[in-house]
Design an enzyme around this catalytic site. Structure first.
Site, short mmCIF file in Angstrom:
data_model
loop_
_atom_site.label_atom_id
_atom_site.label_comp_id
_atom_site.label_asym_id
_atom_site.label_seq_id
_atom_site.Cartn_x
_atom_site.Cartn_y
_atom_site.Cartn_z
N ASN A 122 0.85 -1.36 -0.43
CA ASN A 122 0.01 -0.28 -0.16
C ASN A 122 1.10 0.95 -0.28
OD1 ASN A 122 -1.76 2.13 0.20
ND2 ASN A 122 -2.13 1.31 2.44
N LYS A 155 0.04 4.03 -0.45
CA LYS A 155 -0.57 5.53 0.21
C LYS A 155 0.15 6.38 -0.40
CE LYS A 155 -0.04 3.54 4.90
NZ LYS A 155 -0.08 3.43 6.21
N HIS A 161 -9.02 0.83 5.04
CA HIS A 161 -8.40 1.39 5.89
C HIS A 161 -8.17 2.58 7.15
CE1 HIS A 161 -3.63 2.74 6.98
NE2 HIS A 161 -3.70 1.79 5.72
N GLU A 194 -7.01 4.49 8.07
CA GLU A 194 -7.05 5.86 7.29
C GLU A 194 -7.91 6.75 6.94
OE1 GLU A 194 -2.87 5.93 5.69
OE2 GLU A 194 -1.87 4.90 7.28
N GLU A 232 -4.57 -4.37 10.33
CA GLU A 232 -3.82 -3.92 10.97
C GLU A 232 -4.41 -2.64 12.60
OE1 GLU A 232 -1.93 -2.02 7.40
OE2 GLU A 232 -4.00 -1.26 7.19
N GLY A 284 3.18 2.69 10.50
CA GLY A 284 3.60 3.90 10.36
C GLY A 284 4.21 4.29 11.83
N SER A 344 3.72 -1.94 10.70
CA SER A 344 5.36 -1.83 10.24
C SER A 344 6.19 -3.53 10.21
CB SER A 344 5.64 -1.46 11.98
OG SER A 344 5.12 0.08 12.34
P1 PGA Z 1 2.87 0.80 7.89
O1 PGA Z 1 1.62 1.04 6.89
O2 PGA Z 1 3.84 -1.33 7.13
O3 PGA Z 1 4.36 1.51 7.31
O4 PGA Z 1 2.81 0.57 9.24
C1 PGA Z 1 0.40 -0.20 7.08
C2 PGA Z 1 -0.71 0.12 6.20
O5 PGA Z 1 -1.49 0.74 6.59
O6 PGA Z 1 -1.15 -0.82 5.13
#
Ligand code: PGA
Length: 251
Positions: free
Chosen positions: A9, A11, A96, A98, A168, A174, A214
């Site tokens: 992803n 983003k 997601h 976000e 997640e 992140g 992460s």
């Molecule tokens: P990350 O994000 O690997 O940067 O923690 C995962 C995601 O949000 O899909």
């Protein structure tokens, strides 16, 4: 047989030239990844088409990060499932955290989006996961169960074949804080039970459930060794081809 998948992803990262370079770098080494492991990349809308062209003839599939909750019409700024399909997408990520947190994505809207995506022939990667407050209050199982049921219980066993779930935990996205393999596994097992309760053991057993938050080459092996973790949805580490492929090579 349950499919293993590693999905990137991206983003809101990469401009078109960076994106093309990254897609090409992933595509160039995709053949190193074991046959039973699927690879998906999800670039931003603006370079889905040109990145998709670089994936032709490789095992890497193309995903969007979101889609509109209407089929077409006067919805300024939105991108429909038919538009995604027409530029070569096979998948879309939906729900997601976000999108849920910053753009008011509700379970009701997600039901509409999943319906449209499946109707257009797109596979769906549906994200679920608790935030830090919910985890600290011991509500993580309840939250994930409720999110999963609220969206997926509207679909049939047949439709479930085209859906992948990504667990997640919001506190791990992140932040560099990964859920331990044991923490992830117990939620994945819970999600599989939620699927079994409605759709039966066969559908539950065939369901691909990814971990995200992460995930990187140094922790992927331990996570993927768990029996209910079937791969990863990768954010930050998907922006470097070597890291992304390193994760996929952890199986
Ligand atoms: P990350 O994000 O690997 O940067 O923690 C995962 C995601 O949000 O899909």
């Amino acid at each position: 047989m349950r499919k293993k998948i590693v999905a990137g992803n991206w983003k809101m990262n990469t401009t078109r030239p960076d994106g093309i370079e990254l897609a090409e770098a992933v595509a160039a080494r995709a053949a190193e990844v074991p046959e039973g492991v699927g690879l998906i990349i999800a670039p931003p809308f603006t370079h889905l088409c040109c990145c998709g062209k670089r994936l032709k003839g490789t095992k890497v599939e193309l995903s969007a990060q979101n889609c509109a909750d209407h089929a077409k019409g006067a919805y300024t700024g939105e991108v429909s499932v038919d538009m995604l399909k027409a530029v070569g997408c096979q998948w879309t990520i939906l729900g997601h955290s976000e999108r849920r947190q910053y753009y008011g994505e509700t379970d009701e809207k997600l039901v509409e989006k999943v319906k449209l995506a499946l109707g257009a022939g797109l596979g769906v990667i549906l994200c679920v996961g608790e935030n830090l407050d919910e985890r600290e209050a011991g509500k993580h199982f309840d939250v994930v169960k409720a999110q999963t049921e609220a969206v997926l219980y509207n679909f049939s066993a047949e439709e479930m074949k085209h859906i992948v779930i990504a667990y997640e935990p919001v506190w791990a996205i992140g932040t560099g804080k990964t859920a331990t393999a044991a923490q992830a596994e117990e939620i994945h097992a819970c999600i599989r039970n939620v699927i079994e309760a409605k759709f039966g053991a066969k559908v539950a057993d065939d369901m691909t459930i990814l971990y995200g938050g992460s995930c990187k080459p140094s922790n992927a092996k331990e996570l993927f060794a768990e029996k209910d973790i079937d791969g990863g949805l990768i954010g930050g580490a998907a922006l470097k081809a070597d890291d992304f492929l390193g994760i996929a090579l952890s199986f």
